[in-house]
Design a protein around this motif. Structure first.
Motif, short mmCIF file in Angstrom:
data_model
loop_
_atom_site.label_atom_id
_atom_site.label_comp_id
_atom_site.label_asym_id
_atom_site.label_seq_id
_atom_site.Cartn_x
_atom_site.Cartn_y
_atom_site.Cartn_z
N GLU A 1 -14.57 11.02 -18.71
CA GLU A 1 -13.52 10.78 -19.67
C GLU A 1 -13.41 9.27 -20.28
O GLU A 1 -13.24 9.10 -21.40
CB GLU A 1 -12.18 11.02 -18.93
CG GLU A 1 -11.84 12.36 -18.58
CD GLU A 1 -10.63 12.83 -17.86
OE1 GLU A 1 -10.15 13.65 -18.09
OE2 GLU A 1 -10.38 11.87 -16.94
N MET A 2 -13.79 8.38 -19.46
CA MET A 2 -13.92 6.99 -19.90
C MET A 2 -14.82 6.81 -21.23
O MET A 2 -14.70 6.00 -21.84
CB MET A 2 -14.16 6.00 -18.68
CG MET A 2 -13.11 5.51 -17.74
SD MET A 2 -11.64 4.54 -18.89
CE MET A 2 -12.50 3.26 -19.09
N MET A 3 -16.11 7.62 -20.90
CA MET A 3 -16.96 7.51 -22.00
C MET A 3 -16.47 7.91 -23.15
O MET A 3 -16.90 7.58 -24.49
CB MET A 3 -18.44 8.16 -21.63
CG MET A 3 -19.12 7.51 -20.49
SD MET A 3 -20.73 8.29 -19.97
CE MET A 3 -21.58 8.29 -21.53
N THR A 4 -15.87 9.23 -23.09
CA THR A 4 -15.41 9.67 -24.11
C THR A 4 -14.10 8.77 -24.89
O THR A 4 -14.25 8.82 -26.16
CB THR A 4 -14.70 11.25 -23.86
OG1 THR A 4 -15.64 12.14 -23.42
CG2 THR A 4 -13.95 11.85 -25.04
N ALA B 1 -13.83 5.76 -24.69
CA ALA B 1 -14.52 4.38 -25.32
C ALA B 1 -15.36 4.96 -26.70
O ALA B 1 -15.01 4.17 -27.60
CB ALA B 1 -15.46 4.03 -24.39
N GLY B 2 -15.95 6.03 -26.78
CA GLY B 2 -16.52 6.47 -27.79
C GLY B 2 -15.49 7.03 -29.01
O GLY B 2 -15.92 6.67 -30.29
N ALA B 3 -14.61 7.34 -28.73
CA ALA B 3 -13.28 7.75 -29.62
C ALA B 3 -12.82 6.38 -30.21
O ALA B 3 -12.55 6.29 -31.42
CB ALA B 3 -12.17 8.43 -29.04
N MET C 1 -16.33 -0.23 -33.98
CA MET C 1 -16.52 -1.28 -32.76
C MET C 1 -17.82 -1.54 -32.78
O MET C 1 -18.26 -2.63 -32.58
CB MET C 1 -15.77 -0.99 -31.95
CG MET C 1 -15.63 -2.14 -30.89
SD MET C 1 -14.59 -1.75 -29.40
CE MET C 1 -12.97 -1.31 -29.88
N HIS C 2 -18.80 -0.22 -32.97
CA HIS C 2 -19.94 -0.65 -32.64
C HIS C 2 -20.72 -1.59 -33.70
O HIS C 2 -21.85 -2.23 -33.37
CB HIS C 2 -21.00 0.87 -32.92
CG HIS C 2 -20.51 1.16 -34.20
ND1 HIS C 2 -19.46 2.27 -34.07
CD2 HIS C 2 -21.11 1.58 -35.39
CE1 HIS C 2 -19.26 2.81 -35.44
NE2 HIS C 2 -20.48 2.41 -36.26
N GLU C 3 -20.02 -1.85 -34.83
CA GLU C 3 -20.71 -2.74 -36.07
C GLU C 3 -20.69 -4.08 -35.23
O GLU C 3 -21.20 -4.96 -35.79
CB GLU C 3 -19.94 -2.64 -37.15
CG GLU C 3 -19.87 -1.29 -37.98
CD GLU C 3 -21.14 -1.10 -38.59
OE1 GLU C 3 -22.00 -2.12 -38.77
OE2 GLU C 3 -21.21 0.19 -38.93
N SER C 4 -19.63 -4.24 -34.36
CA SER C 4 -19.61 -5.89 -33.95
C SER C 4 -20.50 -5.98 -32.71
O SER C 4 -20.57 -7.01 -31.92
CB SER C 4 -17.93 -6.18 -33.66
OG SER C 4 -17.47 -5.25 -32.77
N GLY C 5 -20.85 -4.83 -31.99
CA GLY C 5 -21.61 -4.71 -30.65
C GLY C 5 -20.87 -5.00 -29.76
O GLY C 5 -21.74 -5.51 -28.60
N LEU D 1 -15.44 -2.02 -23.26
CA LEU D 1 -14.33 -1.00 -23.13
C LEU D 1 -14.49 -0.17 -21.56
O LEU D 1 -13.58 0.22 -20.94
CB LEU D 1 -14.52 0.32 -24.24
CG LEU D 1 -14.02 -0.12 -25.67
CD1 LEU D 1 -14.27 0.79 -26.50
CD2 LEU D 1 -12.62 -0.94 -25.57
N LEU D 2 -15.76 -0.10 -21.32
CA LEU D 2 -15.98 0.44 -20.11
C LEU D 2 -15.81 -0.28 -18.80
O LEU D 2 -15.68 0.23 -17.70
CB LEU D 2 -17.49 1.09 -19.89
CG LEU D 2 -17.70 2.23 -20.94
CD1 LEU D 2 -19.36 2.65 -21.08
CD2 LEU D 2 -16.89 3.44 -20.84
N VAL D 3 -15.89 -1.62 -19.13
CA VAL D 3 -15.76 -2.37 -17.88
C VAL D 3 -14.47 -3.16 -17.82
O VAL D 3 -13.97 -3.65 -16.89
CB VAL D 3 -17.02 -3.43 -17.77
CG1 VAL D 3 -18.21 -2.92 -17.58
CG2 VAL D 3 -16.77 -4.50 -19.12
N LYS D 4 -13.58 -3.13 -18.90
CA LYS D 4 -12.28 -3.53 -18.76
C LYS D 4 -11.43 -2.37 -19.12
O LYS D 4 -11.05 -2.20 -20.31
CB LYS D 4 -12.22 -4.76 -19.82
CG LYS D 4 -13.17 -5.83 -19.48
CD LYS D 4 -13.03 -6.96 -20.73
CE LYS D 4 -13.55 -8.30 -20.23
NZ LYS D 4 -12.92 -9.04 -19.13
N PRO D 5 -10.66 -1.79 -18.21
CA PRO D 5 -10.13 -0.49 -18.45
C PRO D 5 -8.69 -0.43 -18.48
O PRO D 5 -8.00 0.66 -18.29
CB PRO D 5 -10.41 0.15 -17.03
CG PRO D 5 -10.47 -1.00 -15.70
CD PRO D 5 -10.91 -2.17 -16.82
N THR D 6 -7.87 -1.75 -18.87
CA THR D 6 -6.71 -1.64 -19.05
C THR D 6 -6.59 -1.53 -20.48
O THR D 6 -7.18 -1.81 -21.44
CB THR D 6 -5.73 -2.83 -18.55
OG1 THR D 6 -6.25 -4.21 -19.29
CG2 THR D 6 -6.31 -3.12 -17.12
#
Length: 428
Positions: free
Chosen positions: A66-69, A71-73, A80-84, A89-94
């Protein structure tokens, strides 16, 4: 993507991500919607904005998939991928972390946003828009609502309608009037009562037909200078008149789609829609041309049949893709039928929208494999079964049964009435 100087100036003039409330609203709505989609049949309680210290893993029980989903959304919506930096998002979950990551990413790249169609009964479609074209529309919208002081919203900010009206419009009105972005109040938790308690002179209320209908059923009456907005589905003339009779001083109907954003508007039910200034009718009558701020033009093929009333006025004449609207969401009855046909006790099925006097949801006609079966029990079993496979707008709310599907004397599919005493179905 190369960005023209005109586009770059427009982006900087509508740096919506620098308003904390706007980013908070977008992140909260996107997270809640994505989690709900990952957990069919499980309703997440509405509680306004998610707290900044809300931990997606510890507080919302999001597992690794769910976290991957999620973050992907988030990355998809804001590019956000344009800034790399989407991996943060996966390591800072708040929620507070995600707001800061989104703001940092948007400072580096904000040229595009991607919204999804509802995908209630099929694969959601990704619709990308240049920020400056959305800002172009927001500025046109601001001309329709001069002097408004607050936005009261019943729609989510991560859909294009909500983004335009609860994030960009407050900023466009602020620039028009001078000052900070207009405050946005969320009405989704309180229904019509929340509107009555909070409305005051200078408000603009953003809703959709089913929400407005629920407001009218409450019998409430507004005594303030409040303007309403409705979109996502056609607003029947009797509903529009009812909203005005309930004290709304003006109701603006917006016609558009996730693919095009807003195309036209009207503030008198039954009248033709007027194209926004940046749109013009295509030569073939089946397309539109959008004039961009850099002088170029972009053609769009319409997904609805259009009855043109001149070069700049029109009336929609039905969808080409046969989608219907339930609660402001596009639903495809044929896809619902396909899901019903996978149930082992169903031989054939038909699904369609209820008639206006029956309700505003889907209904299903079922041909059981066993003609002697207990149809009350089968209706309850189908309702429970389909709840785990489709989201709420796509769930049939009335089941009828017979030995064959209803057809006309020429063999064409025909409508059927809902039984006088419909089987009691579990609530989603």
């Amino acid at each position: 993507m190369d960005v023209s100087p005109v586009a770059r100036n427009s982006q900087q003039s509508c740096a919506w991500w620098r308003d904390d409330a706007s980013v908070h609203r977008l992140v909260s709505d996107l997270v809640r919607a994505e989690l709900a989609a990952q957990r069919p049949g499980t309703a997440l309680p509405f509680s306004g904005l998610l707290p900044l210290d809300c931990n997606l893993i510890n507080d919302l029980d999001a597992d690794s998939l769910e976290m991957m989903t999620l973050a992907g959304a988030m990355s998809e919506c804001t590019h956000m991928h344009e800034s790399g930096i989407e991996d943060y998002l996966l390591v800072k979950p708040t929620i507070g972390d995600w707001i800061e990551i989104a703001r940092h990413a948007l400072e580096q790249y904000s040229a595009q946003l991607t919204f999804r169609t509802s995908g209630s009964t099929g694969e959601p479609k990704r619709c990308s828009h240049a920020l400056w074209t959305l800002w172009q529309e927001a500025q046109a919208l601001a001309m329709l609502f001069p002097g408004r002081q607050r936005v009261l919203s019943a729609v989510p900010a991560h859909h294009i309608y909500g983004f335009l009206f609860t994030i960009l419009l407050p900023q466009a009105l602020a620039q028009q009037q001078g000052g900070a972005p207009l405050p946005v109040l969320d009405l989704r938790g309180g229904g019509a009562g929340g509107l009555m308690r909070q409305a005051r002179d200078g408000d603009v209320v953003i809703g959709f037909p089913d929400w407005w209908r629920s407001m009218l059923r409450s019998g409430a009456h507004l005594d303030a200078d409040v303007v309403g907005v409705t979109s996502t589905a056609p607003c029947p003339d009797d509903l529009a008149q009812g909203i005005l009779d309930a004290g709304m001083v003006r109701l603006v109907e917006i016609y558009g789609s996730s693919e095009t954003a807003g195309i036209g508007w009207r503030d008198r039910h039954g009248a033709a829609y007027r194209l926004f200034p940046h749109w013009s009718r295509g030569d073939d009558g089946e397309s539109l041309t959008r004039l961009l701020q850099d002088g170029s033009a972009l053609a769009h093929v319409l997904r609805d049949r259009i009855d043109w009333r001149g070069e700049r006025e029109f009336l929609p004449a039905g969808r080409i893709d046969e989608a219907v609207q339930v609660g402001g969401i596009n639903v495809f009855p044929e896809r619902v039928r396909e899901v019903l046909l996978r149930h082992p006790q169903v031989r054939d099925a038909a699904v369609r929208l209820m008639r206006p006097e029956e309700g505003s949801r889907l209904k299903a006609f079922i041909v059981p494999r066993d003609a002697a079966c207990d149809t009350t029990a089968l209706a309850a079993a189908l309702a429970a079964w389909i709840r785990t496979r489709l989201p709420a707008p796509a769930l049939p709310k009335a089941y009828s049964f017979g030995e064959s599907l209803p057809v006309s004397e020429t063999g064409k599919p025909r409508d059927w009435p809902i039984p006088p005493i419909a089987p009691a179905l579990p609530l989603e």
